[in-house]
Design an enzyme around this catalytic site. Structure first.
Site, PDB file in Angstrom:
ATOM      1  N   LYS A  97       0.931  -1.151   0.011  1.00  0.00           N
ATOM      2  CA  LYS A  97      -0.273   0.028  -0.009  1.00  0.00           C
ATOM      3  C   LYS A  97       1.000   1.191   0.089  1.00  0.00           C
ATOM      4  O   LYS A  97       0.548   2.167  -0.769  1.00  0.00           O
ATOM      5  CB  LYS A  97      -1.167  -0.050   1.058  1.00  0.00           C
ATOM      6  CG  LYS A  97      -0.507   0.433   2.422  1.00  0.00           C
ATOM      7  CD  LYS A  97      -1.833   0.639   3.206  1.00  0.00           C
ATOM      8  CE  LYS A  97      -2.323  -0.590   4.206  1.00  0.00           C
ATOM      9  NZ  LYS A  97      -2.902  -0.154   5.333  1.00  0.00           N
ATOM     10  N   LYS A 109       5.135  -4.036  10.250  1.00  0.00           N
ATOM     11  CA  LYS A 109       3.827  -4.093  11.076  1.00  0.00           C
ATOM     12  C   LYS A 109       4.181  -4.759  12.500  1.00  0.00           C
ATOM     13  O   LYS A 109       5.186  -5.642  12.683  1.00  0.00           O
ATOM     14  CB  LYS A 109       2.679  -5.213  10.573  1.00  0.00           C
ATOM     15  CG  LYS A 109       1.486  -5.051  11.016  1.00  0.00           C
ATOM     16  CD  LYS A 109       0.692  -3.817  10.554  1.00  0.00           C
ATOM     17  CE  LYS A 109      -0.678  -3.448  10.773  1.00  0.00           C
ATOM     18  NZ  LYS A 109      -1.290  -2.541   9.988  1.00  0.00           N
ATOM     19  N   SER A 362       0.184   9.725   8.441  1.00  0.00           N
ATOM     20  CA  SER A 362       1.338   9.260   9.203  1.00  0.00           C
ATOM     21  C   SER A 362       2.674   9.953   8.524  1.00  0.00           C
ATOM     22  O   SER A 362       3.432  10.385   8.982  1.00  0.00           O
ATOM     23  CB  SER A 362       1.409   7.827   9.312  1.00  0.00           C
ATOM     24  OG  SER A 362       0.788   7.303  10.406  1.00  0.00           O
TER      25      SER A 362
HETATM   26  N1  GLU Z   1      -2.474   0.738  10.896  1.00  0.00           N
HETATM   27  C1  GLU Z   1      -2.637   1.687   9.709  1.00  0.00           C
HETATM   28  C2  GLU Z   1      -2.653   0.763   8.395  1.00  0.00           C
HETATM   29  O1  GLU Z   1      -2.966  -0.339   8.568  1.00  0.00           O
HETATM   30  C3  GLU Z   1      -1.790   2.873   9.721  1.00  0.00           C
HETATM   31  C4  GLU Z   1      -0.390   2.649   9.557  1.00  0.00           C
HETATM   32  C5  GLU Z   1       0.515   3.785   9.675  1.00  0.00           C
HETATM   33  O2  GLU Z   1       0.282   4.764   9.924  1.00  0.00           O
HETATM   34  O3  GLU Z   1       1.810   3.694   9.517  1.00  0.00           O
HETATM   35  O4  GLU Z   1      -2.559   1.298   7.366  1.00  0.00           O
END
Ligand code: GLU
Length: 432
Positions: A97, A109, A362
């Site tokens: 993504k 993650k 972010s």
């Molecule tokens: N947990 C969110 C996601 O799955 C945001 C990740 C982020 O902001 O780094 O896209």
């Protein structure tokens, strides 16, 4: 075996989408090998002193899928079902993504296997700090930047950022995103995932000449992303006919207003100063109650999936009557179910595009932190809209041109960018 997979097959299922993409865009040997597995996987044990004096140890992970386009980026999940397999899969989706929306990041993650709702606020804080101590060696603004995910919010990020500053003996705000604004968090970050999903839906609806007022939406989930999506979609004129959470679902033909539902749901939370809200959407008055999963089979224009992975699978995909699916969660539709929807001509606006609002903001937080800046909320929202519009149109056009699904178009777009970077880095990357 039931169509609903356990985590054991999750990564294989996610990865299976790669092979078709490699062939379609002609990805060569080295890049294929690099992209098939994560580059770093750390398993940790997080000891937590409980309020009663006992010690409990929670297993946790941080996986960096790759750092080809930039430092690893992605959230941290606290959930009783977390596993290494799940975290690895989620890090893979982050890598795709970030590339899909052209961010200078790889995928990462983290997760801790814990039921955070069973912990007191202080126990939760100790867990958050303990997790950061355990993974601090592989973190940093140029290495790996955590953020919120399921059951972790700005409060939890604030504790983590404070712990990292202690370890670094200085202020390193760009090491974690999704912080409270008072600690350097970006304005607009909390609502960003929901806002981004609404932009993608709007852009698609405009192409289809579909008006919001004529569009009914059912939303699985009522957590942070789902709530802000519901609130903003309602404001925009979409008719939200159903929402659900882990305890049940509610329905109204005329449409629901998400704000009073959230008011009722969080009433007790304010009284008790809790980090999580324990009440269900089902406490809402004057609405029809449904079984939780009945929501998935409602006849609506758009089914928005904003809970967890694997919600639409082989066993229930044929009961889905929605005319389109919007993936706000990561991986809510298995690859087999996805193929069936594609054959039936049901468009799926895929996670790797539809839920990128969170990671995009972010990224803006990280940029602000590195430059010592603070942007106005309108500025953040305008940049988010502009980026999503540009990248979504590329994907919609590619899907049309190559006669493929939006997901395939998004994967081709993202993997092409990563593969190009691998190629350009040359032949001797084995020391990374
Ligand atoms: N947990 C969110 C996601 O799955 C945001 C990740 C982020 O902001 O780094 O896209």
């Amino acid at each position: 075996m039931s169509g609903q997979m356990d985590h054991a097959n999750l990564f294989d299922d996610a990865r299976s989408r790669l092979e078709e993409v490699f062939d379609a865009i002609g990805v060569q040997g080295d890049a294929r090998e690099r992209l098939r597995q994560p580059s770093l996987s750390l398993q940790v044990s997080v000891p937590v002193r409980m309020d009663d004096g006992s010690l409990r140890v929670f297993p946790g992970w941080r996986v960096q899928y790759n750092n080809i386009l930039g430092p690893a980026k992605g959230g941290i999940r606290f959930h009783p079902e977390v596993s290494q397999e799940e975290v690895t899969t989620l890090s893979f989706w982050m890598a795709v993504k970030c590339a899909v929306v052209d961010l200078p990041y790889g995928g990462g993650k983290g997760g801790v296997k814990v039921d955070p709702k069973q912990l007191s606020k202080l126990e939760l804080e100790r867990l958050a700090r303990g997790y950061v101590r355990a993974i601090a060696d592989i973190m940093g603004p140029d290495r790996d930047i955590p953020a919120p995910d399921v059951n972790t919010n700005a409060t939890v990020m604030g504790w983590m950022a404070d712990e990292f500053d202690h370890l670094a003996r200085g202020k390193v705000p760009a090491a974690i995103t999704g912080k409270p604004p008072a600690l350097g968090g970006s304005l607009g970050r909390v609502a960003a995932t929901g806002r981004g999903a609404l932009h993608v839906l709007d852009l698609w609806a405009a192409r289809e000449r579909r008006k919001p007022e004529e569009t009914t939406v059912a939303i699985q989930g009522f957590g942070n992303a789902a709530y802000h999506f519901a609130r903003l979609a309602h404001e925009r004129g979409y008719r939200i006919v159903a929402v659900s959470d882990s305890k049940g679902a509610i329905y109204s033909r005329e449409g629901l207003d998400p704000d009073p539902i959230m008011e009722q749901k969080t009433h007790n939370q304010r009284l008790h100063d809790m980090v999580y809200c324990d009440d269900s959407v089902c406490i809402a008055d004057d609405v029809e109650k449904l079984e939780r999963d009945e929501l998935l089979t409602l006849e609506v224009d758009v089914l928005a999936l904003a809970a967890l992975e694997n919600q639409i699978h082989e066993d229930n995909v044929d009961q889905v009557k929605a005319r389109a699916v919007l993936e706000i969660a990561n991986g809510p539709v298995t690859s087999q179910a996805d193929e069936r929807l594609e054959k039936r001509g049901v468009p799926v606006l895929p996670d790797v595009l539809a839920n990128t609002g969170g990671v995009i903001v972010s990224y803006y937080e990280w940029v602000q932190n590195r430059n010592g800046e603070r942007w106005a909320e309108e500025n953040v929202n305008a940049r988010l809209a502009e980026r999503l519009e540009r990248q979504s149109q590329l994907i919609f056009e590619r899907a049309e041109r190559e006669e493929i699904s939006y997901r395939k178009a998004a994967y081709r777009q993202g993997i092409e960018r990563i593969a190009e970077a691998i190629q350009l880095r040359g032949n001797c990357q084995d020391s990374e």
